[in-house]
Design an enzyme around this catalytic site. Structure first.
Site, mmCIF file in Angstrom:
data_model
loop_
_atom_site.group_PDB
_atom_site.id
_atom_site.type_symbol
_atom_site.label_atom_id
_atom_site.label_comp_id
_atom_site.label_asym_id
_atom_site.label_seq_id
_atom_site.Cartn_x
_atom_site.Cartn_y
_atom_site.Cartn_z
ATOM 1 N N GLU A 163 -20.483 -73.705 49.507
ATOM 2 C CA GLU A 163 -20.806 -74.620 48.406
ATOM 3 C C GLU A 163 -22.307 -74.582 48.201
ATOM 4 O OE1 GLU A 163 -19.068 -78.486 49.029
ATOM 5 O OE2 GLU A 163 -17.269 -77.609 49.905
ATOM 6 N N ASP A 402 -8.061 -77.828 54.625
ATOM 7 C CA ASP A 402 -9.480 -78.159 54.477
ATOM 8 C C ASP A 402 -10.293 -77.873 55.737
ATOM 9 O OD1 ASP A 402 -11.740 -79.094 53.189
ATOM 10 O OD2 ASP A 402 -10.964 -81.107 52.835
ATOM 11 N N GLU A 451 -11.558 -73.660 47.055
ATOM 12 C CA GLU A 451 -12.798 -74.354 46.709
ATOM 13 C C GLU A 451 -13.925 -73.323 46.822
ATOM 14 O OE1 GLU A 451 -15.124 -78.547 47.525
ATOM 15 O OE2 GLU A 451 -14.125 -77.571 49.200
ATOM 16 N N GLU A 457 -16.990 -83.076 43.428
ATOM 17 C CA GLU A 457 -17.055 -84.030 44.538
ATOM 18 C C GLU A 457 -18.493 -84.281 44.982
ATOM 19 O OE1 GLU A 457 -14.606 -82.196 47.518
ATOM 20 O OE2 GLU A 457 -16.324 -81.299 48.529
#
Length: 649
Positions: A163, A402, A451, A457
């Protein structure tokens, strides 16, 4: 002529000849790869008569053997190939034309396959050793022109969720030994972009790239993991690697290795590319009819902030029945049970004391809404088949896995095992807290999304999700495959009005900027991240979102400039969906409907309101009739968007 015949004969007989540069061109002749095997195996890649990059490739085994060093070609072969790939869950095109020229260079006990497409170049190693091998390292050196720029997703560790913000800078300005995850995008000249990533990563670690020279990057891999221990305070999800091998993979010696992929062209070409999908292993599932893409109401982002109800909202059965009712009322296919539904984060075989999963599944079936359950990867890894059997017996339709964080060989194998075991039980998979896609979603189409992106988020704790970021990831991360970005915020703000609030997050940009994500961003499982109670106050917006598909038959990029703006048209069946998005600069676009068939269409339009530059939630909805060659005037505020749904009359 005699000389040429003799040379071919010598190669066929395995007699070494002086290495001569080889040339492989794309079918349209615009991309030319010149290959040298004189000292090592390297090539220069030229696009439209300009060098885009230079590549050096090698692979070292633990016994000291180096594939690519002092290489002697034994035989070579060339083929022109043109196929059609039908994608069961298509994010850009339901039918993909797979056209390329293939060069195979055979050496003693290995080969290199190279494919040149009109919009890219890919290569991989193929070995034919009849025993297990240990891969010490792989050389992937990329050297770019002086003055090249890069969108660089810099990493701080090989333990990563991928990310990242894409930092734009001159390549030479990046400090040596700084490294990034893939994909990353370079600009070797003003007209050309080069995106580098990988495909068909199986039983092998993911590739990172490290700054190695003034204008060059070299390969960096996670080492083979020998020993781990739970991370203090996060024992349920995080591991500390306490011992690594001095090699990157232990694998069979008779196999193909991952494709190293260069996607080349202008901004439109990069966005529209499907090369990662084309290069991945083919679909292994005989029956995909049970795989249902769709939209999904998500709880965690909005912290279960349900209101105007006569029960206490939270992680309880009543709250999730409310989610199911909302989904059913709006033809939304799924809801998710995120963290907190199970007895504990490690006991994932039973519900918490205040939430009854089996009752919710039954209620959802009555309403036509499926339930997807969130799980941590570590507890699932204790007994993947057994736990998935339990979920199947409950009637759960999929899992959201996750916090994997790692990208080493063992973790890559974990992803494949989860996809495979889930497919056996007709369960869908969403890999959250994940590395970027590299083709698994083609091999196992039940793996709907990943993701591996800095998505909505992050609004809960940062100001990173800007319109500029939203206009960078379609040309970088999303080129690798579908992304679980989780759009749908109804609390929209301009920069001066934005505040960080974990429990009640808001998004940067206008309401229509947020809506445009549903057409521009690709994911066969697409979230609605905000609270159902908030959506009920915005029914006109929800009615609009609920009409937008999550898979597409055709994609046309009408306007595009990375990090600045884009206009995209997509077709699903007979209907067209058009979206425009801009950064913090207001922009107007004239969108001519020269790509739709003859006939009349009803166009529903969501556009920035005249005060959206001050109050980001301001929008205007209208309905008009349009036909081929009509023109829309799309007016976008700063941080704005524009969306139209065209339905054939």
């Amino acid at each position: 002529m005699k000389c040429k015949i003799l040379s071919v004969l010598m190669l066929a007989l395995g007699i070494s000849v002086m290495a001569q540069p080889l040339e492989l061109k794309s079918p349209d002749q615009n991309l030319v790869v010149t290959i040298s095997t004189e000292k090592d195996i390297s090539c220069s890649v030229a696009f439209n008569n300009s060098i885009a990059t230079k590549v050096k490739m090698a692979m070292e085994l633990e016994d000291g053997t180096v594939f690519g060093e002092n290489a002697k070609i034994v035989t070579k072969s060339e083929q022109y190939i043109k196929n059609k790939i039908e994608a069961p869950l298509s994010t850009k095109f339901s039918v993909i034309t797979d056209e390329y020229n293939l060069l195979t260079l055979n050496f003693n006990n290995y080969a290199i396959e190279m494919k040149v497409y009109n919009n890219g170049f890919a290569y991989r190693f193929v070995t034919s050793i009849k025993k297990q091998v240990i891969i010490k390292s792989e050389t992937v050196d990329l050297d770019f022109n002086d003055g090249s720029f890069v969108y660089f997703p810099e990493e701080e560790s090989l333990i990563s969720h991928y990310e990242r913000v894409y930092k734009y800078s001159g390549i030479k300005d990046i400090e040596k030994n700084k490294f990034c995850s893939l994909p990353f995008l370079t600009e070797p000249d003003k007209k050309t972009k080069v995106l580098f990533t990988e495909s068909d990563v199986k039983d092998y670690p993911n590739l990172f790239m490290e700054k190695s020279g003034e204008n060059s990057f070299g390969a960096l891999f996670p080492k083979y993991v020998l020993e781990t221990q739970p991370a203090a305070g996060k024992e349920d999800r995080d591991e500390v690697i306490v011992k690594e091998a001095d090699y990157i993979a232990k694998t069979t010696g008779d196999r193909t290795f991952p494709w190293r992929v260069l996607i080349i062209g202008d901004d439109k070409d990069i966005f529209a590319s499907t090369l990662v999908y084309q290069l991945a292993s083919p679909n292994k599932l005989k029956d995909t009819s049970w795989i249902k893409p769709g939209q999904i109401a998500w709880d965690w982002y909005n912290a279960n902030n349900i209101y105007n109800v006569d029960f206490k909202s939270g992680l309880n059965t009543q709250t999730y029945k409310y989610y199911i009712d909302f989904a059913a009322e709006n033809n939304i296919e799924y809801i998710i049970l995120d963290e907190g539904w199970s007895k504990s984060t490690t006991d994932i075989k039973s519900s918490s004391d205040i939430l009854d999963v089996e009752e919710l599944v039954k209620y959802g079936k009555e309403k036509g809404v499926g339930i997807i359950a969130w799980v941590l990867w570590k507890p699932l890894n204790q007994d993947i088949p057994g736990i998935l059997d339990i979920y199947k017996s409950w009637g759960i339709v999929g899992i959201k896995v996750d916090f994997m964080q790692r990208a080493d060989q063992q973790m890559v194998n974990y992803y494949e095992k989860v996809g495979q075991e889930a497919a056996k039980r007709q369960l869908l998979v969403d890999f959250h807290g994940a590395y970027k896609p590299s083709g698994l979603y083609r091999e196992y189409p039940n793996v709907l999304t990943f993701e591996g992106v800095k998505g909505n988020e992050n609004n809960k704790w940062s100001k990173d999700i800007t319109p500029d970021h939203n206009l960078t990831i379609p040309f970088t991360r999303m080129v690798a495959g579908p992304m679980d970005y989780t759009p749908g915020s109804m609390e929209n703000a301009q920069k001066k009005n934005f505040n960080i609030c974990f429990q009640r997050p808001m998004s940067l940009g206008t309401r229509c900027h947020e809506l445009s994500k549903y057409v521009i961003f690709e994911s066969p499982l697409q979230m609605l991240c905000d609270s159902p109670s908030r959506y009920k106050r915005e029914q006109e917006t929800v009615d609009f979102i609920a009409q937008i598909p999550v898979i597409w038959d055709e994609t046309k990029v009408l306007e595009a400039k990375i990090s600045d703006y884009m206009v995209v048209a997509r077709r699903s069946g007979e209907n067209w969906y058009i979206a425009a998005m801009t950064d913090w600069t207001p922009r107007d676009f004239d969108i001519t409907l020269n790509f739709i068939p003859e006939g009349e269409y009803t166009a529903q339009i969501m556009q920035d309101g005249c005060n959206a530059d001050r109050f980001a939630e301001d929008y205007k909805f209208s309905t008009i009739t349009v036909k081929k060659d009509d023109t829309f005037k799309a007016v976008l505020a700063n941080g704005g968007g524009w969306v139209a749904i065209l339905k054939k009359k």
